[in-house]
Motif scaffolding. Sequence first.
Motif, PDB file in Angstrom:
ATOM      1  N   HIS A 275       0.864  -1.185   0.000  1.00  0.00           N
ATOM      2  CA  HIS A 275       0.000   0.000   0.000  1.00  0.00           C
ATOM      3  C   HIS A 275       0.896   1.229   0.000  1.00  0.00           C
ATOM      4  O   HIS A 275       1.886   1.288   0.712  1.00  0.00           O
TER       5      HIS A 275
ATOM      6  N   LEU B  18      -8.171   3.654   0.492  1.00  0.00           N
ATOM      7  CA  LEU B  18      -7.425   2.421   0.323  1.00  0.00           C
ATOM      8  C   LEU B  18      -7.584   1.970  -1.123  1.00  0.00           C
ATOM      9  O   LEU B  18      -8.628   2.174  -1.739  1.00  0.00           O
TER      10      LEU B  18
ATOM     11  N   TYR C 196      -9.600  -1.458   7.664  1.00  0.00           N
ATOM     12  CA  TYR C 196     -10.479  -1.734   6.529  1.00  0.00           C
ATOM     13  C   TYR C 196     -11.471  -0.608   6.334  1.00  0.00           C
ATOM     14  O   TYR C 196     -11.807   0.115   7.269  1.00  0.00           O
TER      15      TYR C 196
ATOM     16  N   GLU D 298      -6.708  -4.086   4.598  1.00  0.00           N
ATOM     17  CA  GLU D 298      -5.265  -3.913   4.381  1.00  0.00           C
ATOM     18  C   GLU D 298      -4.519  -4.372   5.621  1.00  0.00           C
ATOM     19  O   GLU D 298      -4.852  -3.987   6.731  1.00  0.00           O
TER      20      GLU D 298
ATOM     21  N   PRO E  23      -3.690  -5.869  -0.262  1.00  0.00           N
ATOM     22  CA  PRO E  23      -5.051  -5.618   0.203  1.00  0.00           C
ATOM     23  C   PRO E  23      -6.069  -6.590  -0.398  1.00  0.00           C
ATOM     24  O   PRO E  23      -6.010  -6.914  -1.585  1.00  0.00           O
TER      25      PRO E  23
END
Lengths: 388, 388, 388, 388
Positions: free
Chosen positions: A234, B4, D3, D19, D71
Motif C-alpha cells: 500500500h 485504500l 479496513y 489492508e 489488500p
Amino acid sequence: MRYLTAGESHGKQLTTIIEGIPAHLQLLAEDINHSLIRRQGGYGRGRRMKIEKDLIEITSGVRHGSTLGSPISLVLKNDDFKHWTDIMGAEPLQDDTEIRRQVTKPRPGHADLNGALKYNHRDMRNILERSSARETAARVAAGSVAKQLLREIGIEVLGFVKQIYQVKANDQPKLTMQEKQEISHQSALHVIDPSVEEDMKAAIDQAKQDGDSIGGICEVHVEGVPVGLGSHVHFDRKLDGKIAGSVMSINAFKGVEFGEGFEVANKRGSDIHDEISYSEQNGYQRETNRLGGFEGGMTTGMPIVVKGVMKPIPTLYKPLNSVDIDTKETFKASIERSDSCAVPAAAVVMEHVVAWEVANAILDQFSADFMDQLKKSVAEYRERTRLF
Amino acid sequence: MRYLTAGESHGKQLTTIIEGIPAHLQLLAEDINHSLIRRQGGYGRGRRMKIEKDLIEITSGVRHGSTLGSPISLVLKNDDFKHWTDIMGAEPLQDDTEIRRQVTKPRPGHADLNGALKYNHRDMRNILERSSARETAARVAAGSVAKQLLREIGIEVLGFVKQIYQVKANDQPKLTMQEKQEISHQSALHVIDPSVEEDMKAAIDQAKQDGDSIGGICEVHVEGVPVGLGSHVHFDRKLDGKIAGSVMSINAFKGVEFGEGFEVANKRGSDIHDEISYSEQNGYQRETNRLGGFEGGMTTGMPIVVKGVMKPIPTLYKPLNSVDIDTKETFKASIERSDSCAVPAAAVVMEHVVAWEVANAILDQFSADFMDQLKKSVAEYRERTRLF
Amino acid sequence: MRYLTAGESHGKQLTTIIEGIPAHLQLLAEDINHSLIRRQGGYGRGRRMKIEKDLIEITSGVRHGSTLGSPISLVLKNDDFKHWTDIMGAEPLQDDTEIRRQVTKPRPGHADLNGALKYNHRDMRNILERSSARETAARVAAGSVAKQLLREIGIEVLGFVKQIYQVKANDQPKLTMQEKQEISHQSALHVIDPSVEEDMKAAIDQAKQDGDSIGGICEVHVEGVPVGLGSHVHFDRKLDGKIAGSVMSINAFKGVEFGEGFEVANKRGSDIHDEISYSEQNGYQRETNRLGGFEGGMTTGMPIVVKGVMKPIPTLYKPLNSVDIDTKETFKASIERSDSCAVPAAAVVMEHVVAWEVANAILDQFSADFMDQLKKSVAEYRERTRLF
Amino acid sequence: MRYLTAGESHGKQLTTIIEGIPAHLQLLAEDINHSLIRRQGGYGRGRRMKIEKDLIEITSGVRHGSTLGSPISLVLKNDDFKHWTDIMGAEPLQDDTEIRRQVTKPRPGHADLNGALKYNHRDMRNILERSSARETAARVAAGSVAKQLLREIGIEVLGFVKQIYQVKANDQPKLTMQEKQEISHQSALHVIDPSVEEDMKAAIDQAKQDGDSIGGICEVHVEGVPVGLGSHVHFDRKLDGKIAGSVMSINAFKGVEFGEGFEVANKRGSDIHDEISYSEQNGYQRETNRLGGFEGGMTTGMPIVVKGVMKPIPTLYKPLNSVDIDTKETFKASIERSDSCAVPAAAVVMEHVVAWEVANAILDQFSADFMDQLKKSVAEYRERTRLF
C-alpha cells in the motif's frame, strides 16, 4: 511508535512524549545529551547556541537506566526563561500591562505571516515562538531514543554535511560507518571529508562578513538495515515515502532524494539499477547502491542513503522587503539574532529524523514489547532471509 | 479523508474506496476517466497501455451525479482477466495443476526480491502483481475526485513533464494555468513547452532502439491555493512534508523538491526568499515564488511548485545480472514487456497524488460535510486573510 | 485533536501533551485545577489523595492566559518524589544497590500479572506504576481543556454518581445543568440526588469496616450539543462508539451504556424510540430522550446521557489468593494502601473523558484554527439546522 | 490492519477493502459466505433477507486460495439493483426526470433526520441507504477474514443470543467452544441454550402480531486468547476499550459490558475479582472469569466474555410521531419493510466485529508478514509466558 512535542522557543521548556518504545532498552540521559550537544555544535552558529545548554531530563518511562514500556517523557528546560516570564508566561497579564516584544513585522522565509493569517494572531510572536527551529531539539531527543534502539539490533545512523553553499564534500565510499562517525563527530562542520573543511569555513565566514546566510546539503547513511523494511502493498506503507515526508518537515528543508536522486533523470536504465548477486555466506547482495537502499518502497539491505537540502536560514543581516501588518507599511525585514549557516546542525537533526522512521519501520515489522524479543525476531529474520 | 486501494496488475480489477468526501460534489465517471486516459497516454508507452482501456465504474457513494457523503468506491475492471483466471484467480487450484507463469527470477530495480524475502513468497508473481505501477491508476482515480473538489473552490492542479533524460523543458512563467492545461493535455509528452517535444521524442526513440529506458522529472503546479494550508505547530502537520511523502511513494520516484529545490544550496539567503508586499485590493503578496509556495510548512498563497524525479523504468530490454531464487544461478534479468519511458504518465500520477494531499489539507482546515459549506468557509477565509 | 500522557504513579511527574486545540481559547491553570481537585475529592478516598496536592503547571501552548494553537503541555509534579528517587529514578543504580520495594506478588484485578508476562518484567512495580489510576489525573487535565472549549460554544458536561454499591440515586429530570453542577460539586459523593448521600456513606463506611471495597455507576450528561455530531457514513466515525471506547478505557470500568442502555432489551420498539416534533422557533425536537442523545451514531440534539460501571477497586483489605512469580507460592494478595470506594472520583474522570470525545467531534466537524471561527461555525450550523 | 467499507443498501454492491492481512492465510469465498449466511439467517427476519442472497466475490489479495499480503477486496453484489438503477444510480438524471422513492419523512430511531441536517440532504434516502444495517454485511465479511486468521493460532470466536426481549438464556459454562458453535449454528435463534428457543420464538411472534419489534442481548466468547493482548501503557491501547468502541458502533447497539458487567456495581471487591493460581503444566491461571478476560486493559488468558445490547429495530409496524421535513406536518412514521427482531443477526455481526479487534491486537503484538511467522511468534509467546 509515535511522539508529540511541545514548547515555544523562549518558553519554559520543550517537552517530548514518546509512546511505543519496548521495555528493557538501556537509556541514559547522556545518550540523549550526546545528540543534543552535536546539534548545538557546528561552525557558524550564533549566540543563541551558547545560551541553550541543552541537558535533557527524563521524567518518565525509564527506571534505573532501562525503559519500562510506558511512555517516555523528556524535558529540555529553557535556562533563559527567567528573562522571558512576562513575555511568554502562561498566566494572564494585568489589564494595564504592555506586552513587550510584540512582532508585527513578518520575516520573509519564515512562518510568521502565513501562521498569523491562519491563526488570526496579530502578534506574530505567537507564531514564531513555535515555528522556530528550536523545536528540532525535541525531535533530536526523540530520534536519539530511536538510535539507541537501532544500535541494539545492529543498525547505525549517521548524518553529515555533504555541501555548504557551493563547496561540495567528496563521497568517502571506503570508510566504515565507525570511521565516518568518528570523523564527523570531530569535525566542526560535521563532514566526513575533512579536505573541504577550510573551504566551507571560508564560505561561512564570507557570508557572515557580507551579512548574508548560506545553506547546503545534508546526507544520512543508515547501515545494517535488514532487507524488506517498509512494504509495497500500500502506497502509504512505503518507507522511502515516510522518510521523505519526515525529512521535508525539517525546518528550512526544500528537497529530499535517495541514492543518486535527481541525477537519475540524466541516466539510462542500464546505468541506474543495482545488480543482484548471491553468495552462500551472505545470501542475496547488491554490487552497487545507486538507488540508495530502496526498491519498491522497501529496503534492499544496502545502506539507506538519503540527502536533504536546506535553504539559507531566513534570518538575515541583509534584510528583505516585507510589510508591517499593523501599519501596512513596507520595511526592511530585521532580525533578532542569527546564525549565518545552520547546515551542520541540520545534518544532526536529519540523522535523528531518519532514525525515528527506520526504528518505527522496525517496530512495525517485528515483535516488540521488550528488547530481547525484538533482538531475537530481527536476528531470526536476518537468518531466514539469508538462507532464502 | 482517507482511501485504500486494492488489486493486482493482472487480477480481476482495481478497487478504490475513498472515505470523507463531502456531500453534493458533482462527480461523473467521465471526470475520472479523463484523468485515467491522460495517465495511459503519452509518447513511448508499451503495448500494455493499449490493452488497459480504463473505464471507471462508480459503485457507491454517488447518486445521480452527486456525492452522498458516504464512501465512494471505484472499480477498474481488467478486461484481460479472462486470460489470467487460472494464473491469478482467488480460487484454490486442483492439487495436480501446475501453476503457470511463476516468477523465480527477480528483476533489479523492482520490489521482486525484497518483497519475496519479506513475505516469504517463492513465486515472485505474488509480489510484482501488486508492486506494479498498474496500482497508480487507482491513485489517479482517487486524485481525480480530489481535483473535482478543488476545482469547486478555485484550485487547479496540473502535472507536466519538465525533463526527459537530458532534455529539459523551459519554464513558462507567462502562461496561465488554463493555457498550461490546454498545452500539456494536447502534448504527447505532457509538456507545457512544446519546443522540446521533438528532442524528447528522439531521446525516447533512441533509448527504445538501444533496448534501454530513460526517466525524467515531473512538475506539478497548484494554483489558487489559500494561504495557511498545513501548519507549523507540529512537524507531522506540515503540508510540504505530506506532499513530499506522497510523491516519493509513487513507483520509481527517487527525489522530490519544492520551488528551487536543491538549487537553494548554491545560493545565498538574500537570493532565495520571497519578499512580501501588500495592496489594498489583494492583501499580502509575494513578488517571487522561489520557495515553491511554502514557508514554515504552510502555503504562502503563491502556487505550489513541486518537482519529482522518476528513475528509468527497471523493466529493461538490455538486461542486468540477477540471481534465480530457486537455482541460485546468475541470469540476465529479462522482462515481460515494457515501455521505454513512462515519465509522461508519471506526471499525471504525480498531479493526482499532489491534488489528494491539497484536498486533504483543505478538508482538515475547513468545515466540510457538504460542498456549499466548504465553498462558504473557504470564501470567508480568503476574505478574512485579504483584509487582515 | 490528540493527546499523549506519560508518567508513573510514584515517578517524578505526570505529563500531558495536547495537540490540536485552536488558538485564542482562554485557559487558566485554575480551570484545570478545579477539575483535578474535584477528582481528588469524594467521600471514601484513602491517604494518597491527601498527599497528591495536584496543581497543574502549564509549560507550553498558552501565553497570557490564551492558547496559541501550538501544543499544550501540562505537568503535574509529584511532591512525594523525593522519597521515591532511588526506587523510581531514571538513572542507573550502582551495581551493588539493592532495589527497594520490588513487587513479585501480583494483585488480582490489577494489570500486574498480565503486564509482567507481556513485557517480561520480573519486578511488577514496572507495571503497576503505570497502570495505576494515578494516570487518570492526566486524562482529567486534558479533558478540562476540552471542557473549556465546549463551554465557549454552549456545551456543558457533568459527571456524577448514579449508584454506589446497591444504593441508587434517583434521576433528577427537572434540574437544569447549572443546578446539577452546583449540587454535585457540593456533594462529597458527587451525586445530584442528595437524598441518597447518607445511605451511600453508610455503604462505604461498612465496606471499609469490613476491609472490603465497593464500586458503582457513574453518569455523564452533555447538554447543548448540536445535532449531527459523529457520522453514520463509516462505522469508526460513530460518536457513540468513540465515547464507549474511551469510557471503557478508564481504569476499572466494565460496562458502558447510552440512555436506557441494557434496559432496552426488556422493552418493545414502540416504547423505546424518541418521537420527533417541530416548532418554528426551535426546529426539530424530541419529546423524550430514551436513546441517550444518539441515533445512527450521530447526536440528536438531545443531551448525551451515558453511564459507566466501575468495579470495586481491586486493592483490598480482605485479600484474595494469588501466586508469587518468583517462588510460585500462593499468598494472600496484600495492598500498599487503598480507598474503599473510588466511584466519586471516577465520575469526574468519566466526565472529562467524555468531554474530550465531544470536543474532538466538534473540531472534526467545524472550522477550528481559532476560537472565534469555531464559535461562528457552530452558531451558523445551529441556525441552519434550526431552519432546515 | 485496517479496513474501509462502501456501499448503499439498494446500491450496486457493498465493497470492503482490508489492508494488513499477512500472506499465506488460507482463505476461501466459502469461509466468508458461511459467516454471511449465518448473518442472514435467524428466526424473525423479514422479506429483505430472502432477497439478499449474499455471495462474496474476492476481487484481489487472494491467489489460489491463499492471501498475498496485499489488500483484500471483497464485493457483495446487490442482485436487486436492476430494479433500483434509476433510483440509486451514479449517473446524473435527465433534467425532467422525477426522482422516485424520495424520503422526506424521518423515522424516529434512525439516522434519517440527524444525517439530513448534518449533510444538508432534503431527500433522506441519501442518508438511510448508508445508515442501513445492510452495511454490517461488509463488516461481517471483514470479520470473517479475521476469524480465519485467529483460527490458525488457536483462537475461536462465537457470538450468540443471550436474551430476546424478556426471555433470558441460561449460561452454559460446561460446554466447550466447539459444542457452543455447533448448537448455536443449528439454532434458528443463535442460542447456546436451546431450552429458551420456544419462548423466544413466541416473543418474536407476539411482537410481529402486535406490529411491534423487540431487541435483546448478544454475547461473544473468545477462547484461546493469549495473556497480555492490549496494553496498560496508554489509554487508547487498552483492548477492552477498543472492543467496546467497536461493539457500540454496530447499528442499534446501546450498551456493552465485559464479564459481570453492570452487575459489578452490586457486588463487593472480594466477590468480583479472579484469584490467581499456578500449575507447572499450565503456568498462571484464574479460577474464575468474573471480569470477562480483562484486567488493566489486557487479556488475562481467560476467555473474553462481552455482551452488547440491541434496541428493538426502529422500523415499526406500530408507527411513532414524526415530522415531514418539507411540509413540517406531523405524521405517523411508516416503514418500507421490516424484521420484528434482528437480534440473532446482530449476534453474528458482533462476533465478527469482536474478532476483528482481537485479530488486530494479535497483529499489533506479533510479527506478521506471513502466517508461519505469526504462528511461530504466538507459540513462542505462549510458551514463554507459561514458563514465566
